[in-house]
Design a protein around this motif. Structure first.
Motif, PDB file in Angstrom:
ATOM      1  N   ASN A  39      16.437 -22.357  34.830  1.00 31.60           N
ATOM      2  CA  ASN A  39      16.227 -22.889  33.495  1.00 31.60           C
ATOM      3  C   ASN A  39      15.074 -22.146  32.839  1.00 31.60           C
ATOM      4  N   ALA A  40      15.091 -22.075  31.517  1.00 33.05           N
ATOM      5  CA  ALA A  40      14.019 -21.394  30.784  1.00 33.05           C
ATOM      6  C   ALA A  40      13.548 -22.282  29.645  1.00 33.05           C
TER       7      ALA A  40
ATOM      8  N   ASN B  88      20.784 -16.791  32.583  1.00 30.83           N
ATOM      9  CA  ASN B  88      20.210 -18.111  32.758  1.00 30.83           C
ATOM     10  C   ASN B  88      21.294 -19.007  33.338  1.00 30.83           C
TER      11      ASN B  88
ATOM     12  N   PHE C 111      18.555 -23.512  28.491  1.00 30.61           N
ATOM     13  CA  PHE C 111      17.518 -22.793  27.743  1.00 30.61           C
ATOM     14  C   PHE C 111      16.963 -23.738  26.694  1.00 30.61           C
TER      15      PHE C 111
ATOM     16  N   GLN D  46      24.287 -17.033  29.280  1.00 24.25           N
ATOM     17  CA  GLN D  46      23.720 -18.377  29.304  1.00 24.25           C
ATOM     18  C   GLN D  46      24.770 -19.351  29.827  1.00 24.25           C
TER      19      GLN D  46
END
Length: 223
Positions: free
Chosen positions: A175-176, A195, A199, A218
Motif C-alpha cells: 500500500n502507498a 502497487n 493508493f 495499481q
C-alpha cells in the motif's frame, strides 16, 4: 574506522559513530558483521563501497544528527535490520550496478531548510518491508535509472517532500500513502510503479504525476 581489502573481516557487537565528523568506512572487498550501529553525532558518515564488500547488521542501524551521510555504492552488499536515519540535511545514497541493500524497515526523517536527499540510482537495488519518508518540501527522494529497483513488501508512507521514480527505474510496494503536501512523480518510458494494495492521497495538496510513457500498475483502489 576504516576496514578495507579482500580477506579483511571486522566483527563487533553494538557500535557507535560518536563525535562530530566521525566516519566508518568499509571498502574494497572487506567484510563486516556488526550486531547494531548507533550514531548520534552531527556530520557522521557511514560508507560501504566496492565490489565484494559485504556488510551485515542484523539488529539495525540508527543515525541521528545534522548533515549525516549514509552511502552504499560500487557493488557493495549491505544487510540490516531496521534502518532509521533522522536529521537535517541528511544524504542517503545507494548507487551503482551490483549494489544491494536489504533491510527490515527503512525510515528517513529528513528535515532542515535545505532538506535532505535520498537517492537510489544507476542500477542499485533495495528491498525493505516498510518504508517511511518524511521531510520538508525542499528535500527529495529519487529512484532513477535503468536497472534501479526498490521493492517494499510492506507499505510506503510519503509525507511533505517529493518523490520521483524516473528514467526506467522500478518501484513496488503493498500500500502507498502520500500525505500533503507530498508529491509523487512517475516519469519516463520504462519507468514502472506497481502497487498491490491501496493508493491513498491524504489531504487537499497531495499530488500524483504520471508522465512521459511511465507505467503505473495499481491493483487496489486509489483513494
Amino acid at each position: 574506522l576504516i576496514v578495507s581489502d579482500p580477506g579483511t573481516t571486522f566483527r563487533a557487537g553494538a557500535s557507535s559513530i560518536g563525535g562530530r565528523n566521525s566516519t566508518m568506512v568499509y571498502s574494497n572487498g572487506a567484510s563486516a558483521n556488526i550486531l547494531q550501529i548507533q550514531g548520534m553525532a552531527d556530520s557522521a558518515g557511514l560508507y560501504i563501497g566496492g565490489n565484494g564488500t559485504t556488510w551485515s547488521n542484523p539488529v539495525g542501524t540508527r543515525m541521528q544528527g545534522s548533515s549525516l551521510v549514509f552511502r552504499v555504492t560500487e557493488g557493495a552488499v549491505a544487510r540490516s535490520g531496521d534502518i532509521w536515519i533522522e536529521g537535517d540535511h541528511a544524504e542517503i545514497t545507494i548507487s551503482d550496478p551490483g549494489t544491494r541493500v536489504a533491510a527490515s524497515n527503512i525510515t528517513a526523517l529528513l528535515g532542515g531548510a535545505v532538506g535532505g536527499r535520498l537517492t537510489v540510482s544507476n542500477g542499485a537495488q533495495v528491498t525493505s518491508a516498510g518504508l517511511t519518508l518524511i521531510g520538508t518540501p525542499n528535500g527529495r527522494v529519487d529512484v532513477v535509472g535503468p536497472g534501479t529497483m526498490w521493492t517494499a513488501t510492506g507499505d510506503l508512507t510519503l509525507q511533505t517532500m517529493p518523490m520521483r521514480v524516473a528514467e526506467g527505474a522500478h518501484f513496488s510496494a503493498a500500500n502507498a500513502s502520500v500525505y500533503e503536501p507530498g508529491r509523487l512523480e512517475i516519469v519516463g518510458a520504462g519507468t514502472v510503479w506497481s502497487n498491490s494494495g491501496t493508493f491513498i492521497g491524504g489531504g487537499n495538496t497531495a499530488q500524483l504525476y504520471l508522465t512521459g510513457g511511465a507505467l503505473m500498475g495499481q491493483a487496489g483502489n486509489i483513494v
